[in-house]
Design a protein around this motif. Structure first.
Motif, PDB file in Angstrom:
ATOM      1  N   ILE A  95       0.835  -1.203   0.000  1.00  0.00           N
ATOM      2  CA  ILE A  95       0.000   0.000   0.000  1.00  0.00           C
ATOM      3  C   ILE A  95       0.868   1.251   0.000  1.00  0.00           C
ATOM      4  O   ILE A  95       0.550   2.244  -0.646  1.00  0.00           O
ATOM      5  N   GLN A  96       1.990   1.198   0.693  1.00  0.00           N
ATOM      6  CA  GLN A  96       2.859   2.360   0.824  1.00  0.00           C
ATOM      7  C   GLN A  96       3.800   2.568  -0.351  1.00  0.00           C
ATOM      8  O   GLN A  96       4.194   3.690  -0.643  1.00  0.00           O
ATOM      9  N   LYS A  97       4.182   1.477  -1.026  1.00  0.00           N
ATOM     10  CA  LYS A  97       5.200   1.607  -2.063  1.00  0.00           C
ATOM     11  C   LYS A  97       5.055   0.512  -3.102  1.00  0.00           C
ATOM     12  O   LYS A  97       4.749  -0.631  -2.771  1.00  0.00           O
ATOM     13  N   GLN A  98       5.267   0.880  -4.347  1.00  0.00           N
ATOM     14  CA  GLN A  98       5.328  -0.111  -5.411  1.00  0.00           C
ATOM     15  C   GLN A  98       6.493   0.246  -6.311  1.00  0.00           C
ATOM     16  O   GLN A  98       6.640   1.384  -6.744  1.00  0.00           O
TER      17      GLN A  98
END
Length: 118
Positions: A95-98
């Motif tokens: 959710i925070q980083k891809q």
């Protein structure tokens, strides 16, 4: 890890995690070309002095180091290879980083954004 082209050095020193290799293979499939490789390079720039570049490339440069991870071919140029020895490339999807991450034991420090290192 095996060599792909004649005259290329075989000790790439970069580890591509299975998750990262799967993501790269998926992106390559979307491109619809079988002549592309994942090029990992180090370029001057960023707030810490050096920054990573990952992109698809169909060129073979003199002195390239080439390795295969399944269907994925990874190349580095002769100037970037020493900076990347022992580095691990992973793909994170939370959710925070891809995106792709690089854990590099050669980096003595990095900026807060994580885009550059020294």
């Amino acid at each position: 890890m095996s060599t792909e082209t004649a005259g290329a050095k075989t000790d790439l020193g970069i580890a591509l995690t299975p998750v990262a290799a799967e993501k790269v293979a998926s992106l390559l499939a979307q491109e619809g070309r079988d002549d592309l490789r994942l090029r990992v390079a180090v370029q001057p720039g960023g707030c810490s002095g050096l920054r990573y570049q990952l992109y698809f490339d169909d060129r073979s440069l003199d002195g390239d180091t080439v390795a295969e991870y399944g269907a994925v071919r990874v190349v580095t140029d002769k100037m970037s290879t020493p900076y990347l020895m022992g580095a691990t490339i992973d793909f994170v999807d939370t959710i925070q980083k891809q995106g792709f991450t690089i854990d590099n034991p050669n980096a003595q420090g990095s900026c807060a954004c994580g885009d550059s290192f020294n």
